[in-house]
Design a protein around this motif. Structure first.
Motif, PDB file in Angstrom:
ATOM      1  N   ILE A   1       0.860  -1.179   0.000  1.00  0.00           N
ATOM      2  CA  ILE A   1       0.000   0.000   0.000  1.00  0.00           C
ATOM      3  C   ILE A   1       0.898   1.231   0.000  1.00  0.00           C
ATOM      4  CG2 ILE A   1      -1.752   1.287   1.284  1.00  0.00           C
ATOM      5  CD1 ILE A   1      -2.705  -1.441   2.377  1.00  0.00           C
ATOM      6  N   GLU A   2       0.700   2.090  -1.000  1.00  0.00           N
ATOM      7  CA  GLU A   2       1.583   3.255  -1.164  1.00  0.00           C
ATOM      8  C   GLU A   2       1.592   4.151   0.073  1.00  0.00           C
ATOM      9  OE1 GLU A   2       2.674   6.807  -4.288  1.00  0.00           O
ATOM     10  OE2 GLU A   2       0.857   5.644  -4.605  1.00  0.00           O
ATOM     11  N   GLU A   3       0.433   4.362   0.690  1.00  0.00           N
ATOM     12  CA  GLU A   3       0.366   5.222   1.878  1.00  0.00           C
ATOM     13  C   GLU A   3       1.209   4.678   3.029  1.00  0.00           C
ATOM     14  OE1 GLU A   3      -3.704   5.661   2.969  1.00  0.00           O
ATOM     15  OE2 GLU A   3      -4.199   6.901   1.245  1.00  0.00           O
ATOM     16  N   GLU A   4       1.376   3.349   3.089  1.00  0.00           N
ATOM     17  CA  GLU A   4       2.167   2.741   4.155  1.00  0.00           C
ATOM     18  C   GLU A   4       3.661   2.762   3.850  1.00  0.00           C
ATOM     19  OE1 GLU A   4       0.712  -1.204   4.908  1.00  0.00           O
ATOM     20  OE2 GLU A   4      -1.240  -0.482   5.602  1.00  0.00           O
ATOM     21  N   ILE A   5       4.032   2.556   2.586  1.00  0.00           N
ATOM     22  CA  ILE A   5       5.457   2.459   2.242  1.00  0.00           C
ATOM     23  C   ILE A   5       6.112   3.829   2.082  1.00  0.00           C
ATOM     24  CG2 ILE A   5       5.104   2.229  -0.255  1.00  0.00           C
ATOM     25  CD1 ILE A   5       7.734   0.330   1.791  1.00  0.00           C
ATOM     26  N   ARG A   6       5.357   4.833   1.621  1.00  0.00           N
ATOM     27  CA  ARG A   6       5.949   6.152   1.369  1.00  0.00           C
ATOM     28  C   ARG A   6       6.636   6.742   2.603  1.00  0.00           C
ATOM     29  NH1 ARG A   6       6.533   9.502  -2.393  1.00  0.00           N
ATOM     30  NH2 ARG A   6       5.142   8.592  -3.895  1.00  0.00           N
ATOM     31  N   PRO A   7       6.001   6.792   3.791  1.00  0.00           N
ATOM     32  CA  PRO A   7       6.705   7.363   4.942  1.00  0.00           C
ATOM     33  C   PRO A   7       7.897   6.513   5.393  1.00  0.00           C
ATOM     34  CG  PRO A   7       4.480   6.688   5.564  1.00  0.00           C
ATOM     35  CD  PRO A   7       4.624   6.468   4.102  1.00  0.00           C
ATOM     36  N   ILE A   8       7.847   5.215   5.129  1.00  0.00           N
ATOM     37  CA  ILE A   8       8.971   4.353   5.498  1.00  0.00           C
ATOM     38  C   ILE A   8      10.177   4.674   4.631  1.00  0.00           C
ATOM     39  CG2 ILE A   8       9.797   1.966   5.498  1.00  0.00           C
ATOM     40  CD1 ILE A   8       6.920   1.133   6.236  1.00  0.00           C
ATOM     41  N   ILE A   9       9.925   4.819   3.357  1.00  0.00           N
ATOM     42  CA  ILE A   9      11.019   5.094   2.430  1.00  0.00           C
ATOM     43  C   ILE A   9      11.516   6.530   2.587  1.00  0.00           C
ATOM     44  CG2 ILE A   9      11.624   5.321   0.002  1.00  0.00           C
ATOM     45  CD1 ILE A   9       9.700   2.999  -0.544  1.00  0.00           C
TER      46      ILE A   9
ATOM     47  N   SER B   1      16.169   5.596   1.359  1.00  0.00           N
ATOM     48  CA  SER B   1      15.746   4.223   1.618  1.00  0.00           C
ATOM     49  C   SER B   1      16.876   3.353   2.146  1.00  0.00           C
ATOM     50  CB  SER B   1      15.174   3.615   0.341  1.00  0.00           C
ATOM     51  OG  SER B   1      16.159   3.566  -0.659  1.00  0.00           O
ATOM     52  N   ARG B   2      18.000   3.924   2.466  1.00  0.00           N
ATOM     53  CA  ARG B   2      19.126   3.127   2.972  1.00  0.00           C
ATOM     54  C   ARG B   2      18.955   2.849   4.459  1.00  0.00           C
ATOM     55  NH1 ARG B   2      22.553   2.269  -0.893  1.00  0.00           N
ATOM     56  NH2 ARG B   2      22.973   3.800  -2.465  1.00  0.00           N
ATOM     57  N   ASP B   3      19.438   1.694   4.870  1.00  0.00           N
ATOM     58  CA  ASP B   3      19.421   1.283   6.278  1.00  0.00           C
ATOM     59  C   ASP B   3      18.032   1.306   6.893  1.00  0.00           C
ATOM     60  OD1 ASP B   3      22.167   0.885   6.214  1.00  0.00           O
ATOM     61  OD2 ASP B   3      22.560   2.967   6.724  1.00  0.00           O
ATOM     62  N   VAL B   4      17.064   0.800   6.153  1.00  0.00           N
ATOM     63  CA  VAL B   4      15.706   0.707   6.673  1.00  0.00           C
ATOM     64  C   VAL B   4      15.331  -0.772   6.753  1.00  0.00           C
ATOM     65  CG1 VAL B   4      13.293   1.276   6.273  1.00  0.00           C
ATOM     66  CG2 VAL B   4      15.060   2.926   5.687  1.00  0.00           C
ATOM     67  N   LEU B   5      14.999  -1.221   7.965  1.00  0.00           N
ATOM     68  CA  LEU B   5      14.531  -2.592   8.152  1.00  0.00           C
ATOM     69  C   LEU B   5      13.013  -2.594   8.182  1.00  0.00           C
ATOM     70  CD1 LEU B   5      16.956  -3.863  10.922  1.00  0.00           C
ATOM     71  CD2 LEU B   5      17.107  -4.217   8.465  1.00  0.00           C
ATOM     72  N   VAL B   6      12.428  -3.564   7.489  1.00  0.00           N
ATOM     73  CA  VAL B   6      10.978  -3.653   7.423  1.00  0.00           C
ATOM     74  C   VAL B   6      10.570  -5.070   7.803  1.00  0.00           C
ATOM     75  CG1 VAL B   6       8.954  -3.368   5.967  1.00  0.00           C
ATOM     76  CG2 VAL B   6      10.966  -1.950   5.555  1.00  0.00           C
ATOM     77  N   ASN B   7       9.796  -5.192   8.856  1.00  0.00           N
ATOM     78  CA  ASN B   7       9.227  -6.475   9.250  1.00  0.00           C
ATOM     79  C   ASN B   7       7.922  -6.621   8.487  1.00  0.00           C
ATOM     80  OD1 ASN B   7      11.250  -7.065  11.243  1.00  0.00           O
ATOM     81  ND2 ASN B   7      10.307  -5.464  12.469  1.00  0.00           N
ATOM     82  N   VAL B   8       7.931  -7.508   7.482  1.00  0.00           N
ATOM     83  CA  VAL B   8       6.751  -7.655   6.642  1.00  0.00           C
ATOM     84  C   VAL B   8       5.915  -8.852   7.084  1.00  0.00           C
ATOM     85  CG1 VAL B   8       7.814  -6.540   4.645  1.00  0.00           C
ATOM     86  CG2 VAL B   8       7.933  -9.009   4.854  1.00  0.00           C
ATOM     87  N   ASN B   9       4.627  -8.738   6.828  1.00  0.00           N
ATOM     88  CA  ASN B   9       3.684  -9.815   7.095  1.00  0.00           C
ATOM     89  C   ASN B   9       3.118 -10.240   5.746  1.00  0.00           C
ATOM     90  OD1 ASN B   9       1.739 -11.565   7.985  1.00  0.00           O
ATOM     91  ND2 ASN B   9       0.558 -10.019   9.081  1.00  0.00           N
TER      92      ASN B   9
ATOM     93  N   LEU C   1       7.657   3.632  -8.121  1.00  0.00           N
ATOM     94  CA  LEU C   1       7.261   2.720  -9.188  1.00  0.00           C
ATOM     95  C   LEU C   1       7.374   1.257  -8.776  1.00  0.00           C
ATOM     96  CD1 LEU C   1       9.081   4.450 -12.166  1.00  0.00           C
ATOM     97  CD2 LEU C   1       6.670   4.623 -11.549  1.00  0.00           C
ATOM     98  N   HIS C   2       8.381   0.932  -7.961  1.00  0.00           N
ATOM     99  CA  HIS C   2       8.656  -0.472  -7.633  1.00  0.00           C
ATOM    100  C   HIS C   2       9.564  -0.532  -6.411  1.00  0.00           C
ATOM    101  CE1 HIS C   2      10.169  -4.598  -8.309  1.00  0.00           C
ATOM    102  NE2 HIS C   2       9.034  -4.769  -8.948  1.00  0.00           N
ATOM    103  N   VAL C   3       9.353  -1.556  -5.566  1.00  0.00           N
ATOM    104  CA  VAL C   3      10.169  -1.730  -4.361  1.00  0.00           C
ATOM    105  C   VAL C   3      10.673  -3.167  -4.309  1.00  0.00           C
ATOM    106  CG1 VAL C   3      10.177  -1.676  -1.835  1.00  0.00           C
ATOM    107  CG2 VAL C   3       8.823  -0.007  -3.098  1.00  0.00           C
ATOM    108  N   ASP C   4      11.982  -3.335  -4.098  1.00  0.00           N
ATOM    109  CA  ASP C   4      12.577  -4.662  -3.927  1.00  0.00           C
ATOM    110  C   ASP C   4      12.929  -4.855  -2.465  1.00  0.00           C
ATOM    111  OD1 ASP C   4      12.440  -4.943  -6.653  1.00  0.00           O
ATOM    112  OD2 ASP C   4      14.574  -4.663  -7.007  1.00  0.00           O
ATOM    113  N   LEU C   5      12.503  -5.978  -1.891  1.00  0.00           N
ATOM    114  CA  LEU C   5      12.800  -6.311  -0.499  1.00  0.00           C
ATOM    115  C   LEU C   5      13.665  -7.563  -0.453  1.00  0.00           C
ATOM    116  CD1 LEU C   5       9.247  -5.865   1.070  1.00  0.00           C
ATOM    117  CD2 LEU C   5      11.138  -4.247   1.125  1.00  0.00           C
TER     118      LEU C   5
END
Length: 105
Positions: free
Chosen positions: A44-52, A56-64, A87-91
């Protein structure tokens, strides 16, 4: 290093047309790498935008993903250069990072 929580979903429909439809619904396509394969996902763009944010360096994301918790690192973010649309996010799962590092030695 900051850590965030994020829900992601499998993407079943692939290709440009499917990506455009997902973006109109406020979703961002992405990939979750698992060993030698990759799992198409959507966020969801609204959720990922503030994280990024702007960095976007040194960001850990606990995904479900489907009830499974996976600790990941943002590997790459593709943005439209003019209006900064994601446009696209690689995890990359952190377990894979450790495995890849051990193969080098």
């Amino acid at each position: 290093m900051e850590e965030f929580e994020l829900n992601i979903e499998n993407r079943t429909k692939l290709g440009t047309s499917a990506s455009k439809k997902a973006k109109r619904k406020g979703r961002v396509p992405g990939v979750l790498y698992q060993g030698n394969e990759s799992i198409p996902i959507s966020l969801i763009e609204e959720e990922i935008r503030p994280i990024i944010g702007k960095n976007s360096r040194d960001v850990l994301v606990n995904v479900n993903l489907n009830g499974k918790k996976i600790k990941t690192k943002i590997q790459e973010v593709q943005r439209e250069p003019i209006n900064d649309v994601i446009l696209h996010v690689d995890l990359m799962p952190l377990d894979n990072i450790k495995e890849d590092a051990s193969k080098v030695h």
